[in-house]
Write an enzyme that holds these catalytic residues in place. Structure first.
Site, PDB file in Angstrom:
ATOM      1  N   LYS A 132       0.841  -1.205   0.000  1.00  0.00           N
ATOM      2  CA  LYS A 132       0.000   0.000   0.000  1.00  0.00           C
ATOM      3  C   LYS A 132       0.873   1.252   0.000  1.00  0.00           C
ATOM      4  O   LYS A 132       1.899   1.293   0.689  1.00  0.00           O
ATOM      5  CB  LYS A 132      -0.906  -0.030   1.238  1.00  0.00           C
ATOM      6  CG  LYS A 132      -1.991   1.039   1.266  1.00  0.00           C
ATOM      7  CD  LYS A 132      -2.870   0.868   2.514  1.00  0.00           C
ATOM      8  CE  LYS A 132      -3.957   1.918   2.615  1.00  0.00           C
ATOM      9  NZ  LYS A 132      -4.766   1.763   3.845  1.00  0.00           N
ATOM     10  N   SER A 135      -9.740   2.073   3.011  1.00  0.00           N
ATOM     11  CA  SER A 135      -8.927   2.815   2.089  1.00  0.00           C
ATOM     12  C   SER A 135      -7.989   1.948   1.257  1.00  0.00           C
ATOM     13  O   SER A 135      -7.493   2.392   0.230  1.00  0.00           O
ATOM     14  CB  SER A 135      -8.078   3.826   2.873  1.00  0.00           C
ATOM     15  OG  SER A 135      -7.195   3.143   3.758  1.00  0.00           O
ATOM     16  N   SER A 174      -9.673  -0.509   7.090  1.00  0.00           N
ATOM     17  CA  SER A 174      -9.170  -0.424   5.710  1.00  0.00           C
ATOM     18  C   SER A 174      -8.484  -1.665   5.161  1.00  0.00           C
ATOM     19  O   SER A 174      -8.147  -1.709   3.975  1.00  0.00           O
ATOM     20  CB  SER A 174      -8.221   0.758   5.575  1.00  0.00           C
ATOM     21  OG  SER A 174      -8.955   1.946   5.614  1.00  0.00           O
TER      22      SER A 174
HETATM   23  N1  GLN Z   1     -12.870   4.134   6.361  1.00  0.00           N
HETATM   24  C1  GLN Z   1     -12.287   4.548   7.591  1.00  0.00           C
HETATM   25  C2  GLN Z   1     -11.913   6.004   7.507  1.00  0.00           C
HETATM   26  O1  GLN Z   1     -12.240   6.598   6.540  1.00  0.00           O
HETATM   27  C3  GLN Z   1     -11.099   3.681   7.893  1.00  0.00           C
HETATM   28  C4  GLN Z   1      -9.858   4.117   7.251  1.00  0.00           C
HETATM   29  C5  GLN Z   1      -8.695   3.230   7.538  1.00  0.00           C
HETATM   30  O2  GLN Z   1      -8.808   2.175   8.148  1.00  0.00           O
HETATM   31  N2  GLN Z   1      -7.538   3.683   7.114  1.00  0.00           N
HETATM   32  O3  GLN Z   1     -11.331   6.564   8.376  1.00  0.00           O
END
Ligand code: GLN
Length: 505
Positions: A77, A152, A176
């Site tokens: 990532k 994400s 994410s």
């Molecule tokens: N979707 C969540 C957010 O927008 C989680 C993001 C993540 O785990 N990096 O914060």
């Protein structure tokens, strides 16, 4: 070849049936074939990956293989620093930045001999549940290119689901890794907080972030977790203890016997707001666990209903402070304000942050600075920290009654691109079931639970364990995988493979 699991590929390397160069080339060919439509990658490092693969083959020939995954390609990532390779976090503000150092996770991948294929797409600074907040355009779900791959870390999940890479690394701050896993039919693990080093991981929210494996099988996640996990003196929150025996737990679980295991179904992580098909697959999986000898109990964690609100105070607070370092002075983007002859540093900063950050990032900076401002600190950030403690206590009480807790991973299957983009709350709600684990620091896994809607899209089954008991995730996850394979007749991902193939034409 690309459809095999990492464990199978490792066995083929061991048996001399293939080479790391051949595997790496096959992945690169696949990327060239389908990534134009999937867009899982932001940067592909063909040359670097092939050089690492050659080195791996040379080690193997000399009898100096470094470990079970030596020679198996991996995708990373784009939030993890990679020396000599661009690291953008999906943001314009870091466009073109090439870190002078590796994150510890990346160092460990290199030391274990895994060729790094490239960097995967993500929501900007890991804020989002669909990868649509990437400044470089969204990733598409290989199961249906009009749908989101989760976020994400949608890039890592899609790369694995589309057979572009057998293994990937993601990061999970609120879901994410697990939510993209659920909507792409892949396995994703958020380790215990402190179990995998955060050194070189560009921080979204330091007290919540954890890097972890993204794979197609539970055993592969265990193998990768053992490579990237363990104590790191460079991360002050890293746990100074050996990892539990994760691969061993996955292998034991694969027999499908869970006699004596107490499984707690969390009342607050199900029911209203969850798609009927997602709940149906969850209930069926639960029945399979009972057949395997587990005892199912119902547990209530009343404060979990406040988890989302708590998270959306703590996360923006930490994020707004972390993102202050992008000031146009030290590295990254620098934008000159228009029509100003000799702008001050502050004017350059303002112009840069205006041009370099997307809407979601700006929204959270505003929210975070507000929650931390002196007049409101106690009312918002302080309160959220107290609720966070209560959530941890609910977990502790639940783990007295059960060895693991379970729920659907995400409330729905993959939604359509654009469907929730203009509705931040709808986007935030995707992480309803995953966020409590981050707030409490406990580990979680998402395992594919089957196809859950009329369009044949996958859903995920989440297993949570007490801090430091990551091995339980692998035992239960592997058992579930074995039991579900009997029901669904083979790898769920075959369909994704066919679709990605179609898309490439
Ligand atoms: N979707 C969540 C957010 O927008 C989680 C993001 C993540 O785990 N990096 O914060």
């Amino acid at each position: 070849m690309i459809r095999h699991s990492a464990a199978e590929l490792a066995a083929a390397l061991e048996a001399g049936e293939t080479t790391s160069v051949a595997l790496t080339r096959a992945c690169l060919d696949r990327i060239a074939e389908v990534d134009g439509s999937v867009h899982a990658f932001l940067h592909v490092d063909a040359e670097g990956a092939l050089a690492q693969a050659e080195a791996s083959d040379a080690r193997r020939a000399a009898g100096e293989t470094r470990g079970p995954l030596d020679g198996i390609p991996v995708a990373v990532k784009d939030v993890l620093a990679t020396e000599g390779l661009p690291t953008t976090c999906g943001s314009r503000i870091l466009e073109g930045w090439v870190p002078p150092y590796d994150a510890t996770v990346v160092t460990r991948l290199r030391e274990a001999g895994l060729p790094i294929l490239g960097k995967t797409n993500m929501d900007e600074f890991a804020m989002g549940s669909s990868t649509e907040h990437s400044a470089y355009g969204p990733t598409r779900n290989p199961w249906d290119l009009d749908r989101i791959p989760g976020g994400s870390g949608g890039g890592s999940a899609a790369a694995v689901a589309a057979f572009e890479a057998p293994l990937a690394v993601g990061t999970d701050t609120g879901g994410s890794i697990r939510q993209p896993g659920a909507v792409t039919g892949t396995v994703g693990v958020k380790p215990t907080y402190g179990g995998v080093s955060r050194y070189g991981l560009v921080a979204l929210a330091n007290s919540l972030d954890q890097a972890g494996p993204v794979t197609r099988t539970v055993l592969d996640s265990a193998l990768l977790h053992e490579v990237i996990g363990g104590h790191d003196p460079r991360d002050s929150t890293s746990i100074d203890q050996p990892l539990p025996a994760l691969v061993e737990a996955a292998r034991a679980g694969a027999s499908g016997d869970l006699t004596g295991l107490r499984v707690g179904v969390v009342t607050e992580l199900g029911g209203e707001g969850y798609q009927p098909g997602v709940l149906a697959r969850f209930t069926e999986a639960l029945d399979l666990l009972v057949e395997a000898g587990a005892e199912v109990v119902e547990v209530s964690c009343p404060t979990f209903v406040h988890a989302l609100a708590t998270y959306y105070l703590i996360l923006p607070a930490e994020a707004s402070s972390n993102l202050a370092k992008f000031d146009a002075m030290r590295y990254g983007l620098r934008t000159w304000p228009e029509g100003v002859e000799s702008p001050s540093a502050e004017e350059v900063m303002r112009a840069t942050r205006d041009a370099g950050f997307g809407d979601e990032v700006k929204r959270r900076i505003i929210l975070g600075t507000y929650a931390l401002s002196s007049g409101y600190y106690d009312a918002y950030y302080g309160q959220a920290q107290k609720v966070r403690t209560l959530i941890s206590r609910d977990f502790a009480a639940a783990f007295e009654k059960a060895d693991v807790l379970v729920s659907p991973t995400a409330p729905t299957t993959a939604f359509r691109l654009g469907e929730k983009l203009d509705d931040p709350i709808a986007m935030y709600l995707n992480d309803l079931a995953t966020i409590p684990a981050n707030l409490a620091g406990v580990p979680g896994i998402s395992v594919p639970s089957g196809l859950a809607d009329e369009d044949g899209l996958p859903a995920g089954f989440q297993v949570l364990a007490p801090a430091l008991a990551d091995d339980r995730l692998y035992r239960v996850g592997a058992a579930l995988e074995t039991l579900l394979a009997k029901k669904w007749g083979g790898p769920l991902l075959d369909r994704a493979h066919a679709l990605a193939e179609e898309a490439a034409r």
